[in-house]
Design an enzyme around this catalytic site. Structure first.
Site, PDB file in Angstrom:
ATOM      1  CB  SER A 111       2.450  10.284   2.421  1.00 15.20           C
ATOM      2  OG  SER A 111       1.820  10.582   3.644  1.00 15.20           O
TER       3      SER A 111
ATOM      4  CE  LYS B  39       3.244  14.208   4.182  1.00 16.99           C
ATOM      5  NZ  LYS B  39       2.782  12.901   4.640  1.00 16.99           N
TER       6      LYS B  39
ATOM      7  CB  SER C 268       5.924  10.653   5.562  1.00 12.37           C
ATOM      8  OG  SER C 268       4.817  10.748   4.702  1.00 12.37           O
TER       9      SER C 268
END
Length: 365
Positions: A55, A58, A110
């Site tokens: 993640s 992101k 997230s």
């Protein structure tokens, strides 16, 4: 002699920073410490090894959203963004959500659904958004990165390097909106359900000056962390990839390098650095100033190896506006370019009238 040796050994065991900079340890498969202002690499371990990053993907998703969507805009959630596996902020099909709330849900919680919603809003599909991510990565200088999605769920061709990820993060941290979001511990979204977002990044709490950035985890990538902290006018990024002890690793890397490097102010914001001749202006000389302060992290003995070079074409031509960019200050350490700062004018200088030209020619002005 043996007594002294054991005293030093005992101190070293008590103090994990009683080691040279080359011995500071990263538990991850790859890691880096980078200065945000200059891009100077302060520590490296396998920094060009291609690895999945979960993640931390992101960071790029957020940057593109901030750059391409007005922050006061509402987003209608695409049905394909609903029910994406993994972390979620539980978006509903056709729900209208403020983009700022999507961004906080993306970076604090997230949300893989938030990432997908952003991809559809910006590009119309995950595939087209991934292409945009790769294009932006190349612009930043992340040449060994390939994005296949906006969230970081595992894909064989989705990878980055510690170095590339630090470059992407550095670019993102230069955006004030991004910087504020990742430094936020709690956010209350303007929606009916699931609106309390708390930040999963423990660096904000356990590390002095901790102010970002993003955690990530998949079984294939392991625990991945992009951390940042600011102390003494210096902001460092610490990254560790595939690291079971991710928060301690990042904290120790940051603590150690803030101890090892001291801030050196090369010039202040607005500091006058050069006078330059002006053609056809009411004033014959313009004073040029640094557009922002430059602080460089240095070790002992490095200050005298820093030089700054003025890059401006002379003469300038009136009219000139205050704060007009007219050149650059190039700063080098050991011959390596570490910073470029805009050189701007300190005041307005109007164009000389015909009468003024006559008076000047007659030495009356």
């Amino acid at each position: 002699m043996f007594k002294s040796f054991f005293v030093l050994l005992f101190i070293a065991l008590l103090n994990p920073f009683f080691v040279s900079a080359q011995e500071v340890y990263c538990n991850g498969a790859a890691g880096i410490v980078l200065d945000v202002e200059t891009g100077r690499v302060l520590y490296e371990k396998n920094i060009h090894q291609e690895l999945p990053m979960a993640s931390t993907t992101k960071i790029m998703t957020a940057l593109l959203a901030i750059e391409r969507i007005p922050l006061d805009q509402q987003v209608k959630i695409h049905p394909e963004a609903v029910g994406v596996e993994g972390s979620s902020i539980y978006l509903k099909a056709n729900e209208k959500v403020n983009i700022i709330d999507l961004l906080y849900g993306l970076m604090l919680r997230s949300g893989n659904d938030a990432a997908t919603a952003i991809a559809y809003e910006v590009s119309g599909s995950v595939e087209d958004f991934s292409q945009l991510m790769n294009q932006r990565a190349k612009e930043i200088g992340a040449k060994n990165t390939n994005f296949m999605n906006p969230h970081g769920l595992h894909h064989q061709e989705h990878y980055t390097t510690a170095y590339d990820l630090s470059m992407i993060t550095r670019a993102a941290l230069r955006n004030p909106t991004f910087k504020k979001i990742v430094n936020t511990k709690f956010w209350l979204a303007d929606r009916e359900d699931y609106k309390h977002f708390s930040n999963k990044n423990k660096i904000l709490s356990i590390c002095e000056g901790g102010d970002g950035v993003k955690i990530g985890f998949t079984k294939k990538a392991g625990r991945c962390l992009v951390a940042s902290a600011t102390r003494n006018d210096m902001q460092f990024i610490a990254i560790t990839l595939n690291d079971g002890d991710w928060f301690n690793t990042a904290k120790n890397l940051l603590d150690y390098h803030f101890e090892s490097y001291k801030p050196y102010e090369v010039f202040k914001e607005g500091e006058l650095v050069k006078g330059i001749s002006v053609k056809n202006g009411e004033k014959m000389t313009a004073q040029l100033k640094a557009s922002k302060k430059l602080v460089v992290p240095i070790k002992d003995g490095e200050a005298e190896r820093i030089i700054s070079i003025i890059d401006v074409q002379e003469p300038l031509y009136a009219p000139l506006m205050k704060n007009q960019r007219v050149g650059r200050i190039l700063t080098y350490l050991d011959g390596n370019l570490i910073n470029i700062t805009d050189l701007t004018t300190d005041e307005d200088i109007n164009k000389l009238s015909i009468k003024g030209k006559v008076l000047r020619f007659m030495n009356l002005r």
